[in-house]
Scaffold this motif. Structure first.
Motif, PDB file in Angstrom:
ATOM      1  N   ASN A  51       0.827  -1.213   0.000  1.00 18.72           N
ATOM      2  CA  ASN A  51       0.000   0.000   0.000  1.00 18.72           C
ATOM      3  C   ASN A  51       0.859   1.259   0.000  1.00 18.72           C
ATOM      4  O   ASN A  51       0.517   2.243  -0.663  1.00 18.72           O
ATOM      5  CB  ASN A  51      -0.965  -0.009   1.186  1.00 18.72           C
ATOM      6  CG  ASN A  51      -2.078  -1.013   1.008  1.00 18.72           C
ATOM      7  OD1 ASN A  51      -2.479  -1.312  -0.111  1.00 18.72           O
ATOM      8  ND2 ASN A  51      -2.573  -1.548   2.109  1.00 18.72           N
ATOM      9  N   LEU A  52       1.955   1.236   0.734  1.00 18.26           N
ATOM     10  CA  LEU A  52       2.859   2.389   0.751  1.00 18.26           C
ATOM     11  C   LEU A  52       3.436   2.645  -0.641  1.00 18.26           C
ATOM     12  O   LEU A  52       3.448   3.789  -1.112  1.00 18.26           O
ATOM     13  CB  LEU A  52       3.982   2.175   1.760  1.00 18.26           C
ATOM     14  CG  LEU A  52       5.051   3.256   1.803  1.00 18.26           C
ATOM     15  CD1 LEU A  52       4.455   4.598   2.245  1.00 18.26           C
ATOM     16  CD2 LEU A  52       6.187   2.842   2.729  1.00 18.26           C
ATOM     17  N   TYR A  53       3.902   1.592  -1.325  1.00 17.39           N
ATOM     18  CA  TYR A  53       4.447   1.765  -2.672  1.00 17.39           C
ATOM     19  C   TYR A  53       3.387   2.248  -3.654  1.00 17.39           C
ATOM     20  O   TYR A  53       3.678   3.046  -4.542  1.00 17.39           O
ATOM     21  CB  TYR A  53       5.117   0.480  -3.178  1.00 17.39           C
ATOM     22  CG  TYR A  53       6.493   0.282  -2.595  1.00 17.39           C
ATOM     23  CD1 TYR A  53       7.531   1.147  -2.899  1.00 17.39           C
ATOM     24  CD2 TYR A  53       6.753  -0.758  -1.705  1.00 17.39           C
ATOM     25  CE1 TYR A  53       8.787   0.988  -2.350  1.00 17.39           C
ATOM     26  CE2 TYR A  53       8.006  -0.937  -1.155  1.00 17.39           C
ATOM     27  CZ  TYR A  53       9.015  -0.059  -1.472  1.00 17.39           C
ATOM     28  OH  TYR A  53      10.259  -0.210  -0.928  1.00 17.39           O
ATOM     29  N   LEU A  54       2.155   1.800  -3.468  1.00 15.24           N
ATOM     30  CA  LEU A  54       1.084   2.263  -4.339  1.00 15.24           C
ATOM     31  C   LEU A  54       0.819   3.753  -4.120  1.00 15.24           C
ATOM     32  O   LEU A  54       0.639   4.508  -5.081  1.00 15.24           O
ATOM     33  CB  LEU A  54      -0.188   1.449  -4.113  1.00 15.24           C
ATOM     34  CG  LEU A  54      -1.321   1.701  -5.085  1.00 15.24           C
ATOM     35  CD1 LEU A  54      -0.874   1.499  -6.534  1.00 15.24           C
ATOM     36  CD2 LEU A  54      -2.498   0.806  -4.763  1.00 15.24           C
ATOM     37  N   LYS A  55       0.850   4.193  -2.868  1.00  9.82           N
ATOM     38  CA  LYS A  55       0.686   5.619  -2.575  1.00  9.82           C
ATOM     39  C   LYS A  55       1.842   6.425  -3.165  1.00  9.82           C
ATOM     40  O   LYS A  55       1.648   7.518  -3.703  1.00  9.82           O
ATOM     41  CB  LYS A  55       0.598   5.850  -1.067  1.00  9.82           C
ATOM     42  CG  LYS A  55      -0.715   5.418  -0.470  1.00  9.82           C
ATOM     43  CD  LYS A  55      -0.739   5.628   1.036  1.00  9.82           C
ATOM     44  CE  LYS A  55      -2.037   5.086   1.616  1.00  9.82           C
ATOM     45  NZ  LYS A  55      -2.080   5.192   3.069  1.00  9.82           N
ATOM     46  N   MET A  56       3.049   5.882  -3.065  1.00 12.66           N
ATOM     47  CA  MET A  56       4.216   6.563  -3.643  1.00 12.66           C
ATOM     48  C   MET A  56       4.082   6.668  -5.158  1.00 12.66           C
ATOM     49  O   MET A  56       4.438   7.690  -5.750  1.00 12.66           O
ATOM     50  CB  MET A  56       5.501   5.832  -3.248  1.00 12.66           C
ATOM     51  CG  MET A  56       5.819   5.920  -1.763  1.00 12.66           C
ATOM     52  SD  MET A  56       7.137   4.786  -1.232  1.00 12.66           S
ATOM     53  CE  MET A  56       8.538   5.414  -2.132  1.00 12.66           C
ATOM     54  N   ALA A  57       3.575   5.614  -5.800  1.00 12.95           N
ATOM     55  CA  ALA A  57       3.380   5.627  -7.256  1.00 12.95           C
ATOM     56  C   ALA A  57       2.365   6.687  -7.644  1.00 12.95           C
ATOM     57  O   ALA A  57       2.579   7.449  -8.603  1.00 12.95           O
ATOM     58  CB  ALA A  57       2.922   4.249  -7.735  1.00 12.95           C
ATOM     59  N   THR A  58       1.284   6.761  -6.892  1.00 12.70           N
ATOM     60  CA  THR A  58       0.248   7.765  -7.168  1.00 12.70           C
ATOM     61  C   THR A  58       0.819   9.166  -7.041  1.00 12.70           C
ATOM     62  O   THR A  58       0.588  10.033  -7.890  1.00 12.70           O
ATOM     63  CB  THR A  58      -0.948   7.577  -6.211  1.00 12.70           C
ATOM     64  OG1 THR A  58      -1.459   6.250  -6.386  1.00 12.70           O
ATOM     65  CG2 THR A  58      -2.039   8.590  -6.486  1.00 12.70           C
ATOM     66  N   HIS A  59       1.609   9.384  -6.000  1.00  8.56           N
ATOM     67  CA  HIS A  59       2.237  10.692  -5.803  1.00  8.56           C
ATOM     68  C   HIS A  59       3.219  11.001  -6.942  1.00  8.56           C
ATOM     69  O   HIS A  59       3.230  12.114  -7.480  1.00  8.56           O
ATOM     70  CB  HIS A  59       2.962  10.730  -4.455  1.00  8.56           C
ATOM     71  CG  HIS A  59       3.736  11.971  -4.233  1.00  8.56           C
ATOM     72  ND1 HIS A  59       3.143  13.181  -3.947  1.00  8.56           N
ATOM     73  CD2 HIS A  59       5.068  12.213  -4.270  1.00  8.56           C
ATOM     74  CE1 HIS A  59       4.066  14.109  -3.812  1.00  8.56           C
ATOM     75  NE2 HIS A  59       5.243  13.544  -4.002  1.00  8.56           N
ATOM     76  N   ALA A  60       4.026  10.008  -7.309  1.00  9.27           N
ATOM     77  CA  ALA A  60       5.030  10.212  -8.364  1.00  9.27           C
ATOM     78  C   ALA A  60       4.388  10.549  -9.703  1.00  9.27           C
ATOM     79  O   ALA A  60       4.970  11.283 -10.508  1.00  9.27           O
ATOM     80  CB  ALA A  60       5.920   8.975  -8.492  1.00  9.27           C
ATOM     81  N   MET A  61       3.176  10.043  -9.954  1.00  7.39           N
ATOM     82  CA  MET A  61       2.480  10.370 -11.203  1.00  7.39           C
ATOM     83  C   MET A  61       2.203  11.860 -11.300  1.00  7.39           C
ATOM     84  O   MET A  61       2.126  12.406 -12.392  1.00  7.39           O
ATOM     85  CB  MET A  61       1.158   9.595 -11.298  1.00  7.39           C
ATOM     86  CG  MET A  61       1.312   8.115 -11.530  1.00  7.39           C
ATOM     87  SD  MET A  61       2.062   7.701 -13.100  1.00  7.39           S
ATOM     88  CE  MET A  61       0.717   8.029 -14.191  1.00  7.39           C
ATOM     89  N   GLY A  62       2.089  12.521 -10.159  1.00 13.68           N
ATOM     90  CA  GLY A  62       1.786  13.947 -10.151  1.00 13.68           C
ATOM     91  C   GLY A  62       2.984  14.836 -10.458  1.00 13.68           C
ATOM     92  O   GLY A  62       2.832  16.017 -10.725  1.00 13.68           O
ATOM     93  N   HIS A  63       4.172  14.270 -10.425  1.00 12.05           N
ATOM     94  CA  HIS A  63       5.371  15.064 -10.732  1.00 12.05           C
ATOM     95  C   HIS A  63       6.356  14.237 -11.565  1.00 12.05           C
ATOM     96  O   HIS A  63       7.539  14.175 -11.295  1.00 12.05           O
ATOM     97  CB  HIS A  63       6.037  15.607  -9.456  1.00 12.05           C
ATOM     98  CG  HIS A  63       6.476  14.558  -8.489  1.00 12.05           C
ATOM     99  ND1 HIS A  63       7.710  13.970  -8.561  1.00 12.05           N
ATOM    100  CD2 HIS A  63       5.853  14.016  -7.430  1.00 12.05           C
ATOM    101  CE1 HIS A  63       7.831  13.093  -7.591  1.00 12.05           C
ATOM    102  NE2 HIS A  63       6.722  13.093  -6.889  1.00 12.05           N
ATOM    103  N   ARG A  64       5.809  13.654 -12.600  1.00 13.05           N
ATOM    104  CA  ARG A  64       6.609  12.810 -13.499  1.00 13.05           C
ATOM    105  C   ARG A  64       7.744  13.608 -14.130  1.00 13.05           C
ATOM    106  O   ARG A  64       7.553  14.737 -14.595  1.00 13.05           O
ATOM    107  CB  ARG A  64       5.703  12.239 -14.574  1.00 13.05           C
ATOM    108  CG  ARG A  64       6.398  11.349 -15.585  1.00 13.05           C
ATOM    109  CD  ARG A  64       5.434  10.843 -16.637  1.00 13.05           C
ATOM    110  NE  ARG A  64       4.516   9.848 -16.127  1.00 13.05           N
ATOM    111  CZ  ARG A  64       4.841   8.550 -16.001  1.00 13.05           C
ATOM    112  NH1 ARG A  64       6.034   8.145 -16.313  1.00 13.05           N
ATOM    113  NH2 ARG A  64       3.943   7.700 -15.548  1.00 13.05           N
ATOM    114  N   ALA A  65       8.913  12.999 -14.163  1.00 17.07           N
ATOM    115  CA  ALA A  65      10.064  13.620 -14.812  1.00 17.07           C
ATOM    116  C   ALA A  65       9.836  13.688 -16.326  1.00 17.07           C
ATOM    117  O   ALA A  65       9.103  12.878 -16.890  1.00 17.07           O
ATOM    118  CB  ALA A  65      11.328  12.818 -14.513  1.00 17.07           C
ATOM    119  N   ALA A  66      10.483  14.641 -16.961  1.00 17.18           N
ATOM    120  CA  ALA A  66      10.406  14.753 -18.420  1.00 17.18           C
ATOM    121  C   ALA A  66      11.012  13.503 -19.058  1.00 17.18           C
ATOM    122  O   ALA A  66      11.871  12.835 -18.476  1.00 17.18           O
ATOM    123  CB  ALA A  66      11.165  15.993 -18.889  1.00 17.18           C
TER     124      ALA A  66
END
Length: 170
Positions: free
Chosen positions: A153-168
């Motif tokens: 669940n923690l990694y899924l939350k991290m993935a969701t957060h990372a989608m909001g600031h995806r690198a170029a």
């Protein structure tokens, strides 16, 4: 379609259009030009492959990544999974997160330890797809990860957060 045609025309009109003219050229500029050629269609993809190969040879992680993708997918020439893995691993070593993720998946069936190493490396760079895949693997106790619903669940939350600031893209 008009943008693609314009990019192709601009790339071909450039004095750098010939891969042979690229000797000593800036690898970042080669990558920009090669990406335009790659996206312009099948006719220009062999030239894109040549430019990516040259820029990758000069140290460009982005060029190694795109060359690996082209080889993996048979763009601009024959499909070659072995060569694709070579160039993608080189890109991964040069800190290109999408390459780390692809290498992890290419190695999953043949070398789980290396696959896990590259998946973890992509997660360290907050690559969303890697975080999502690790969430599933931890949740199912696969890839040598211990089963943990809490960590999944923690990694899924991290993935969701990372989608909001995806690198170029590289």
């Amino acid at each position: 379609m008009k943008l693609t045609a314009w990019l192709l025309a601009a790339a071909l009109a450039s004095p750098l259009a010939s891969p042979l003219a690229q000797a000593g050229a800036d690898p970042a500029a080669q990558v920009v030009q090669a990406k335009a050629l790659m996206r312009a269609g099948a006719a220009s993809q062999p030239a894109a492959r040549a430019l990516f190969r040259q820029a990758a040879g000069q140290g460009s992680g982005a060029a190694a990544y795109y060359l690996g993708l082209m080889l993996k997918n048979g763009m601009g020439g024959a499909q070659d999974s072995g060569a694709a893995l070579h160039w993608l691993q080189l890109a991964a070593q040069r800190q290109v997160a999408p390459a780390m993720f692809i290498v992890a998946n290419m190695l999953l069936d043949s070398d789980e330890d290396k696959a896990r190493f590259w998946l973890d490396a992509a997660c360290e760079l907050e690559y969303p797809e890697a975080l999502q895949q690790k969430s599933v693997a931890v949740g199912e106790g696969r890839m040598g990860y211990a089963h943990s619903e809490e960590l999944a669940n923690l990694y899924l939350k991290m993935a969701t957060h990372a989608m909001g600031h995806r690198a170029a893209e590289p």
